[in-house]
Design an enzyme around this catalytic site. Structure first.
Site, PDB file in Angstrom:
ATOM      1  N   GLY A 267      15.573  21.313  67.978  1.00  0.00           N
ATOM      2  CA  GLY A 267      14.154  21.246  68.309  1.00  0.00           C
ATOM      3  C   GLY A 267      13.754  22.250  69.369  1.00  0.00           C
ATOM      4  O   GLY A 267      12.624  22.250  69.843  1.00  0.00           O
ATOM      5  N   CYS A 268      14.671  23.126  69.769  1.00  0.00           N
ATOM      6  CA  CYS A 268      14.321  24.167  70.732  1.00  0.00           C
ATOM      7  C   CYS A 268      14.226  25.501  70.005  1.00  0.00           C
ATOM      8  O   CYS A 268      15.047  25.787  69.137  1.00  0.00           O
ATOM      9  CB  CYS A 268      15.380  24.270  71.818  1.00  0.00           C
ATOM     10  N   VAL A 269      13.254  26.332  70.402  1.00  0.00           N
ATOM     11  CA  VAL A 269      13.112  27.633  69.763  1.00  0.00           C
ATOM     12  C   VAL A 269      14.204  28.592  70.215  1.00  0.00           C
ATOM     13  O   VAL A 269      14.562  29.518  69.513  1.00  0.00           O
ATOM     14  CB  VAL A 269      11.717  28.256  69.987  1.00  0.00           C
ATOM     15  N   SER A 270      14.740  28.346  71.420  1.00  0.00           N
ATOM     16  CA  SER A 270      15.887  29.142  71.852  1.00  0.00           C
ATOM     17  C   SER A 270      17.108  28.231  71.776  1.00  0.00           C
ATOM     18  O   SER A 270      16.977  27.029  71.618  1.00  0.00           O
ATOM     19  CB  SER A 270      15.714  29.660  73.277  1.00  0.00           C
TER      20      SER A 270
END
Lengths: 412, 145
Positions: free
Chosen positions: B54-57
C-alpha cells in the site's frame, strides 16, 4: 517548429499560478490541457444543442445526433480510417477499447493451444486484458522483447510468431520510453498470416500523423483527452469483417435491433458496441480538438515533438547523475522522457518539482513489467506537447540540479 | 537486532520540533535527517514479506520483542524514498519502548496535519503512511497471546 509559447495563449490554464510560479506542464502523456475552442465547444453544446442522441424526433435531439455523427466522420478522417474498411466505435477511452476487443473477440474465439503476442513496452491496459483472456481460454501469452535502447527487437518479435499465434497487440508509441514502433511494417507481416492485430495508439495519434487504413491493422484505439479533447471519449476503429463477427461488449439501450421477452437481435456495428448513452457532448466537442490539430498540421506537431525530444534528451543528458531510459536520440521517438536522478526516489523528486510549479509524472506509469525490465521500480517522466517550449525544459533541468543539492543537504 | 539507542520523542515534542521550521524546505530536510538517523537495516531483511503493502515507495518493516527490563517491541525500517524513511522513523520513534498492547491502542490520528505535512504530501503518500501504521500494529499484535 511550432511556437509553444504562442500556442499557450490558446490554453487558459496557463494563466494559472502554482504556488506563485508559472505553470510548467510536462505531463501531457497522462492527459493534455484544453484549448479555448474545445472548452467553448463543450459549453456551447450544453447551452444550445443539449438533448440525448439517436431516438429523439425533435430538433435538439436531431442536432445532437448530427453532431455526434459528424465527430465520428471527422475522427475517422483525422486518423485515416477508411469508412469502407473500418467502423468507428466511440468508447470511454483506450482502456475500454482494448477490453472490448479482448471480451467481444478474443474471449470468444481463442482456445487452448492458441497464442497471444504482446510486447514488453505495454501499458497495463494492453497487458492485463490479455492475461485475463489467456487465463480464461487456456491460450498462451507471449512477450516480444525490447533492446537496451528501449526499441522493440523485431527479430525477437517475429521469432515469437508462429501458426498458433491468433492475436498480436502492441503499443504504437510507448507511454514510458517514447519509442515509436514500426506499426505498418509489423502489421503487414502479420496480415500475410491472417493474424488479428490490435494497436494501442494512445500516445501516437495525439503526436504524429496516423493513417489506420495504411497500417491495415484489425483494431486501433486511442483517447480524446490526450489530444486536447474532453475526458471520457475513446475511439476504436474496427475492421468490418472482424467486427461483424464480434459479440456485444455491454448490453442495453442503443445497441439492439429487436428485443422480445426471450430473444434479442443486436444492432450492427458500431451501435452494437455502444450500449447506453454515449458521452455525446464530449464527443461533439472532440471535433473542435481535431480541427485545432488539423490547423497546426500533424506533420508540424510531429516535428515539434521530435525537436522537443531531441532537446530534452540533450539537456537532461548533460545533468551528472541523471540516467535516461529509452532511445538515446530523437529518431523514431516522442517527447516522452523517463529518467532517474542520483538515488532520489521518483516520488520525492516529484514532490520537489511540484513545489517549483513543475508537473511531471512519477511512479511505474502503469507499466510494472517494463519497470522490472529496466531494473527500477519507478521513474520520473517528463512529456512535452505543442504548448511546451525549450524554456520549459530549461526550467526543469535547473530544478533537477536544485533537487540534487537539496536531497544531499542536511540540517546539520 | 541490538539495543535501541535512537532518539525518542513524544507526539507533542515532535510537533514542537516541526513548528520551528516555517518553510517546507527545512521541514522536509528535518524529516529526512530523522530518517538518516534510523539504525542500520540489514539487507537480508528486505524481503517481500517485510515489504509494507500500500506504499508507493518501498518500505520494509521488521520487529522484535524484548522482555527485559520490561516488555517492549523494537522496530527497524528502511525505504528507498528519503521522505518515506523520515516518515517511518517518526512512527518508530513514537512507538518505541511500548508494549504490544500500547502500540495497538496508540492513537496518532491527525498527526499528519499537526506536523504541517498535509499540504505537501500526496494522497497516495498519506495512504502509505497509514499502511505503515497498520503494519506496526499488525506486527505488535503477533506478540499478544
Amino acid at each position: 517548429m511550432l511556437d509553444g509559447r504562442k500556442i499557450r495563449d490558446d490554453f487558459p490554464i496557463f494563466e494559472r499560478k502554482i504556488r506563485g510560479r508559472d505553470l510548467v506542464f510536462l505531463d501531457t502523456a497522462a492527459s493534455s490541457q484544453k484549448p479555448n475552442c474545445v472548452i467553448d465547444s463543450l459549453s456551447q453544446f450544453y447551452r444550445d444543442s443539449n438533448a440525448n442522441v439517436h431516438r429523439g424526433l425533435y430538433v435538439l435531439s436531431m442536432e445532437a445526433t448530427h453532431k455526434l455523427e459528424q465527430s465520428r466522420k471527422h475522427v475517422a478522417e483525422f486518423a485515416g480510417a477508411n469508412p469502407d474498411e473500418y467502423y468507428t466505435v466511440f468508447v470511454r477511452g483506450t482502456t475500454e477499447a482494448i477490453n472490448l476487443v479482448a471480451c467481444s473477440h478474443a474471449l470468444q474465439s481463442l482456445g487452448s493451444g492458441d497464442e497471444i503476442l504482446i510486447t514488453e513496452l505495454e501499458h497495463h491496459a494492453n497487458l492485463v486484458p490479455w492475461q485475463m483472456v489467456a487465463k480464461q481460454t487456456g491460450a498462451t501469452l507471449r512477450y516480444a522483447q525490447i533492446d537496451a535502447d528501449g526499441r522493440l527487437d523485431l527479430d525477437h518479435f517475429f521469432d515469437q510468431v508462429n501458426d498458433k499465434t491468433k492475436l498480436v497487440s502492441f503499443v504504437h508509441a510507448s507511454n514510458v520510453l517514447g519509442t515509436i514502433n514500426p506499426a505498418k511494417e509489423i502489421v503487414s507481416r502479420l496480415n500475410e498470416r491472417g493474424i488479428v492485430t490490435m494497436i494501442d495508439g494512445a500516445q501516437a495519434v495525439p503526436t504524429m500523423p496516423v493513417n489506420v487504413s495504411d497500417i491495415g491493422c484489425s483494431a486501433y484505439a486511442f483517447s480524446a483527452h490526450k489530444m486536447l479533447g474532453p475526458t471520457g471519449v475513446g475511439v476504436l476503429f474496427l475492421k468490418k469483417d472482424l467486427a461483424d463477427n464480434m459479440v456485444p461488449y455491454q448490453l442495453g439501450g442503443g445497441m439492439i435491433f429487436k428485443v422480445k421477452y426471450d430473444t434479442t437481435r443486436f444492432a450492427d456495428p458500431p451501435e452494437r458496441f455502444e450500449a447506453g448513452t454515449p458521452a455525446f457532448a464530449e464527443i461533439s466537442a472532440f471535433s473542435s480538438a481535431l480541427s485545432y490539430l488539423e490547423e497546426l498540421g500533424m506533420d508540424n506537431v510531429l516535428k515539434h515533438e521530435q525537436q522537443m525530444a531531441s532537446y530534452m534528451v540533450e539537456t537532461l543528458g548533460k545533468i551528472e547523475g541523471l540516467k535516461l531510459f529509452g532511445p538515446p536520440d530523437d529518431h523514431d521517438r516522442l517527447a516522452i522522457v523517463s529518467f532517474e536522478l542520483d538515488n532520489i526516489h521518483a516520488h520525492d523528486l516529484g514532490m520537489f518539482l511540484d513545489f517549483q510549479g513543475i508537473c511531471v509524472r512519477v511512479g511505474h506509469h502503469c507499466a510494472q513489467p517494463l519497470m522490472e525490465k529496466l531494473n527500477t521500480t519507478s521513474t520520473t517522466r517528463a512529456s512535452a506537447y505543442i504548448y511546451n517550449s525549450e524554456e520549459d525544459i530549461d526550467i526543469l533541468a535547473s530544478a533537477l540540479r536544485e533537487a540534487q543539492s537539496y536531497f544531499s543537504r542536511t540540517l546539520g | 537486532m541490538g539495543t535501541l539507542n535512537q532518539e525518542i520523542m513524544t507526539v507533542d515534542e515532535l510537533i514542537a520540533r516541526f513548528e520551528v521550521f516555517d518553510d517546507w524546505e527545512e521541514r522536509y530536510l528535518y524529516l529526512m535527517d530523522l530518517g538518516r538517523k534510523l539504525p542500520a537495516f540489514d539487507e537480508s531483511w528486505k524481503t517481500e514479506e517485510n515489504l509494507v503493502e500500500g506504499c508507493v515507495s518501498q518500505v520494509w518493516l521488521v520487529s522484535k520483542i524484548h522482555h527485559e527490563p520490561s516488555t517492549r517491541v523494537e522496530f527497524r525500517a528502511d525505504s528507498d524514498s528519503q521522505i518515506v524513511k523520515g516518515l517511518v522513523s517518526i512512527l518508530i520513534m513514537l512507538h518505541s519502548n511500548q508494549s504490544p498492547a500500547d502500540i495497538i491502542s496508540h492513537d496518532i490520528d491527525g498527526l499528519f496535519t499537526k506536523l504541517g505535512l498535509t499540504d505537501h504530501l500526496s494522497p497516495s503518500r498519506k495512504n502509505g503512511f497509514y499502511a505503515m501504521i497498520r503494519r506496526l500494529r499488525a506486527l505488535a499484535s503477533t506478540y499478544v497471546s
